[in-house]
Design a protein around this motif. Structure first.
Motif, PDB file in Angstrom:
ATOM      1  N   ASN A 136      -8.739   6.171   1.395  1.00 51.58           N
ATOM      2  CA  ASN A 136      -8.428   7.546   1.813  1.00 51.58           C
ATOM      3  C   ASN A 136      -7.072   7.643   2.489  1.00 51.58           C
ATOM      4  OD1 ASN A 136     -10.978   8.243   0.905  1.00 51.58           O
ATOM      5  ND2 ASN A 136     -11.908   8.027   2.933  1.00 51.58           N
ATOM      6  N   ASN A 137      -6.300   6.547   2.455  1.00 48.33           N
ATOM      7  CA  ASN A 137      -4.986   6.481   3.096  1.00 48.33           C
ATOM      8  C   ASN A 137      -5.066   6.675   4.606  1.00 48.33           C
ATOM      9  OD1 ASN A 137      -2.370   5.750   2.566  1.00 48.33           O
ATOM     10  ND2 ASN A 137      -1.634   7.853   2.439  1.00 48.33           N
ATOM     11  N   THR A 138      -6.148   6.194   5.205  1.00 42.24           N
ATOM     12  CA  THR A 138      -6.274   6.184   6.658  1.00 42.24           C
ATOM     13  C   THR A 138      -6.308   4.724   7.119  1.00 42.24           C
ATOM     14  OG1 THR A 138      -8.683   6.322   6.526  1.00 42.24           O
ATOM     15  CG2 THR A 138      -7.492   8.390   6.795  1.00 42.24           C
ATOM     16  N   PRO A 139      -5.811   4.453   8.331  1.00 42.99           N
ATOM     17  CA  PRO A 139      -5.724   3.058   8.776  1.00 42.99           C
ATOM     18  C   PRO A 139      -7.078   2.460   9.137  1.00 42.99           C
ATOM     19  CG  PRO A 139      -4.886   4.536  10.463  1.00 42.99           C
ATOM     20  CD  PRO A 139      -5.207   5.378   9.273  1.00 42.99           C
ATOM     21  N   ASN A 140      -7.250   1.207   8.780  1.00 48.67           N
ATOM     22  CA  ASN A 140      -8.420   0.418   9.138  1.00 48.67           C
ATOM     23  C   ASN A 140      -7.907  -0.724  10.021  1.00 48.67           C
ATOM     24  OD1 ASN A 140     -10.865  -0.865   9.294  1.00 48.67           O
ATOM     25  ND2 ASN A 140     -10.811  -1.654   7.216  1.00 48.67           N
ATOM     26  N   VAL A 141      -8.010  -0.568  11.348  1.00 43.30           N
ATOM     27  CA  VAL A 141      -7.437  -1.523  12.298  1.00 43.30           C
ATOM     28  C   VAL A 141      -8.286  -2.785  12.352  1.00 43.30           C
ATOM     29  CG1 VAL A 141      -6.830  -1.914  14.721  1.00 43.30           C
ATOM     30  CG2 VAL A 141      -6.402   0.317  13.672  1.00 43.30           C
ATOM     31  N   HIS A 142      -7.614  -3.942  12.321  1.00 42.54           N
ATOM     32  CA  HIS A 142      -8.280  -5.239  12.453  1.00 42.54           C
ATOM     33  C   HIS A 142      -8.084  -5.811  13.842  1.00 42.54           C
ATOM     34  CE1 HIS A 142      -9.460  -5.910   8.238  1.00 42.54           C
ATOM     35  NE2 HIS A 142      -8.445  -5.108   7.997  1.00 42.54           N
ATOM     36  N   MET A 143      -6.867  -5.710  14.385  1.00 46.46           N
ATOM     37  CA  MET A 143      -6.578  -6.280  15.698  1.00 46.46           C
ATOM     38  C   MET A 143      -5.460  -5.517  16.389  1.00 46.46           C
ATOM     39  SD  MET A 143      -6.553 -10.324  14.640  1.00 46.46           S
ATOM     40  CE  MET A 143      -6.144 -10.915  16.257  1.00 46.46           C
ATOM     41  N   LYS A 144      -5.542  -5.487  17.733  1.00 49.81           N
ATOM     42  CA  LYS A 144      -4.480  -4.979  18.591  1.00 49.81           C
ATOM     43  C   LYS A 144      -4.433  -5.871  19.815  1.00 49.81           C
ATOM     44  CE  LYS A 144      -4.452   0.051  17.911  1.00 49.81           C
ATOM     45  NZ  LYS A 144      -4.520   1.316  18.678  1.00 49.81           N
ATOM     46  N   GLY A 145      -3.263  -6.018  20.416  1.00 45.63           N
ATOM     47  CA  GLY A 145      -3.182  -6.803  21.641  1.00 45.63           C
ATOM     48  C   GLY A 145      -1.768  -7.190  22.010  1.00 45.63           C
ATOM     49  N   ASN A 182       7.114 -10.278  26.412  1.00 44.68           N
ATOM     50  CA  ASN A 182       5.825  -9.891  25.834  1.00 44.68           C
ATOM     51  C   ASN A 182       6.011  -8.695  24.915  1.00 44.68           C
ATOM     52  OD1 ASN A 182       4.038 -11.729  27.013  1.00 44.68           O
ATOM     53  ND2 ASN A 182       3.926 -10.538  28.883  1.00 44.68           N
ATOM     54  N   HIS A 183       5.107  -8.586  23.946  1.00 46.41           N
ATOM     55  CA  HIS A 183       5.099  -7.454  23.021  1.00 46.41           C
ATOM     56  C   HIS A 183       3.654  -7.037  22.770  1.00 46.41           C
ATOM     57  CE1 HIS A 183       9.116  -8.950  22.168  1.00 46.41           C
ATOM     58  NE2 HIS A 183       8.585 -10.097  21.794  1.00 46.41           N
ATOM     59  N   CYS A 184       3.484  -5.821  22.279  1.00 51.99           N
ATOM     60  CA  CYS A 184       2.188  -5.355  21.795  1.00 51.99           C
ATOM     61  C   CYS A 184       2.254  -5.364  20.258  1.00 51.99           C
ATOM     62  CB  CYS A 184       1.897  -3.934  22.258  1.00 51.99           C
ATOM     63  SG  CYS A 184       1.780  -3.731  24.054  1.00 51.99           S
ATOM     64  N   TYR A 185       1.094  -5.487  19.614  1.00 49.72           N
ATOM     65  CA  TYR A 185       1.069  -5.500  18.151  1.00 49.72           C
ATOM     66  C   TYR A 185      -0.164  -4.776  17.642  1.00 49.72           C
ATOM     67  CZ  TYR A 185      -2.718  -8.876  18.041  1.00 49.72           C
ATOM     68  OH  TYR A 185      -3.942  -9.468  18.181  1.00 49.72           O
ATOM     69  N   VAL A 186      -0.130  -4.448  16.347  1.00 44.93           N
ATOM     70  CA  VAL A 186      -1.277  -3.895  15.620  1.00 44.93           C
ATOM     71  C   VAL A 186      -1.279  -4.538  14.235  1.00 44.93           C
ATOM     72  CG1 VAL A 186      -2.415  -1.824  14.711  1.00 44.93           C
ATOM     73  CG2 VAL A 186      -1.042  -1.659  16.792  1.00 44.93           C
ATOM     74  N   LEU A 187      -2.463  -4.947  13.774  1.00 41.05           N
ATOM     75  CA  LEU A 187      -2.655  -5.470  12.422  1.00 41.05           C
ATOM     76  C   LEU A 187      -3.684  -4.566  11.758  1.00 41.05           C
ATOM     77  CD1 LEU A 187      -2.114  -7.790  10.375  1.00 41.05           C
ATOM     78  CD2 LEU A 187      -4.115  -8.923  11.362  1.00 41.05           C
ATOM     79  N   TRP A 188      -3.317  -3.945  10.625  1.00 38.50           N
ATOM     80  CA  TRP A 188      -4.218  -2.997   9.972  1.00 38.50           C
ATOM     81  C   TRP A 188      -3.965  -2.959   8.475  1.00 38.50           C
ATOM     82  CZ3 TRP A 188       0.454  -1.348  11.744  1.00 38.50           C
ATOM     83  CH2 TRP A 188       1.141  -0.374  11.022  1.00 38.50           C
ATOM     84  N   GLU A 189      -4.832  -2.268   7.767  1.00 35.38           N
ATOM     85  CA  GLU A 189      -4.644  -1.995   6.341  1.00 35.38           C
ATOM     86  C   GLU A 189      -4.984  -0.531   6.099  1.00 35.38           C
ATOM     87  OE1 GLU A 189      -7.408  -4.068   3.731  1.00 35.38           O
ATOM     88  OE2 GLU A 189      -8.821  -4.206   5.378  1.00 35.38           O
ATOM     89  N   MET A 190      -4.428   0.022   5.038  1.00 33.16           N
ATOM     90  CA  MET A 190      -4.728   1.407   4.673  1.00 33.16           C
ATOM     91  C   MET A 190      -5.914   1.386   3.713  1.00 33.16           C
ATOM     92  SD  MET A 190      -2.536   3.019   6.449  1.00 33.16           S
ATOM     93  CE  MET A 190      -2.302   4.673   5.883  1.00 33.16           C
ATOM     94  N   ASN A 191      -6.933   2.221   3.983  1.00 35.40           N
ATOM     95  CA  ASN A 191      -8.092   2.253   3.079  1.00 35.40           C
ATOM     96  C   ASN A 191      -7.836   3.224   1.930  1.00 35.40           C
ATOM     97  OD1 ASN A 191      -8.659   4.850   4.017  1.00 35.40           O
ATOM     98  ND2 ASN A 191     -10.206   4.157   5.458  1.00 35.40           N
TER      99      ASN A 191
END
Length: 167
Positions: A71-80, A60-69
């Protein structure tokens, strides 16, 4: 005296081989829980996902899917949690090195996706004669790489090239 030294050495080697902690063998990290986030979730959103037990030989692994807005701060879409990706093996930190709009990282170990990082790898660009803006150079290099540029030529003696895009 030499017989006792040899006997002690044999005992020590035998103990080292039978004791995994005494050798350089490293047990893979186990992931049973990850931080969870779904952008669409409105209320009663769980912050922990209990990972399903993997089949033998899988991890098993953990993941994060995001984009930088902007302002160069992360905008998270999914984690799990997700199952068995070799790129995630033995990754204790969740780090993306990609240059793309959507960023993705994965890691092993409980809640290793609580913190995530973008550490982009250096890029190389193909210089284009007469074009000085790095952004324009990147655009042209990518367009050329994907076969969108028919040719780049300089017909006259000026420094401005003619660029023909495929339509």
């Amino acid at each position: 005296m030499s017989v006792s030294i040899v006997f002690i050495l044999i005992l020590n080697i035998s103990w080292s081989l039978s004791n995994p902690k005494a050798t350089n063998y490293v047990q893979p990290l186990t992931t049973t829980q990850c931080e969870e986030y779904q952008k669409e979730c409105q209320e009663n959103c769980s912050t922990t996902e209990n990972c399903t037990a993997p089949e033998d030989g899988k991890r098993n692994h953990c993941y994060v899917l995001w984009e930088m807005n902007a302002n160069n701060t992360p905008n998270v879409h999914m984690k799990g949690c997700f199952l068995n990706n070799e790129k995630c093996f033995d990754q204790e930190r969740c780090v993306s090195k990609e240059h793309s709009k959507m960023l993705y990282c994965c890691c092993e170990g409980d809640y290793c996706n609580k913190e995530f990082f973008w550490e982009p790898s250096p890029t190389t660009t193909t210089p284009v004669a007469g074009v000085e803006s790095p952004l324009i150079c990147d655009i042209l290099a990518n367009a050329n790489e994907y076969g969108l540029v028919e040719n780049i030529k300089n017909d006259d003696d000026d420094d401005i090239p003619t660029i023909n895009f495929k339509v």
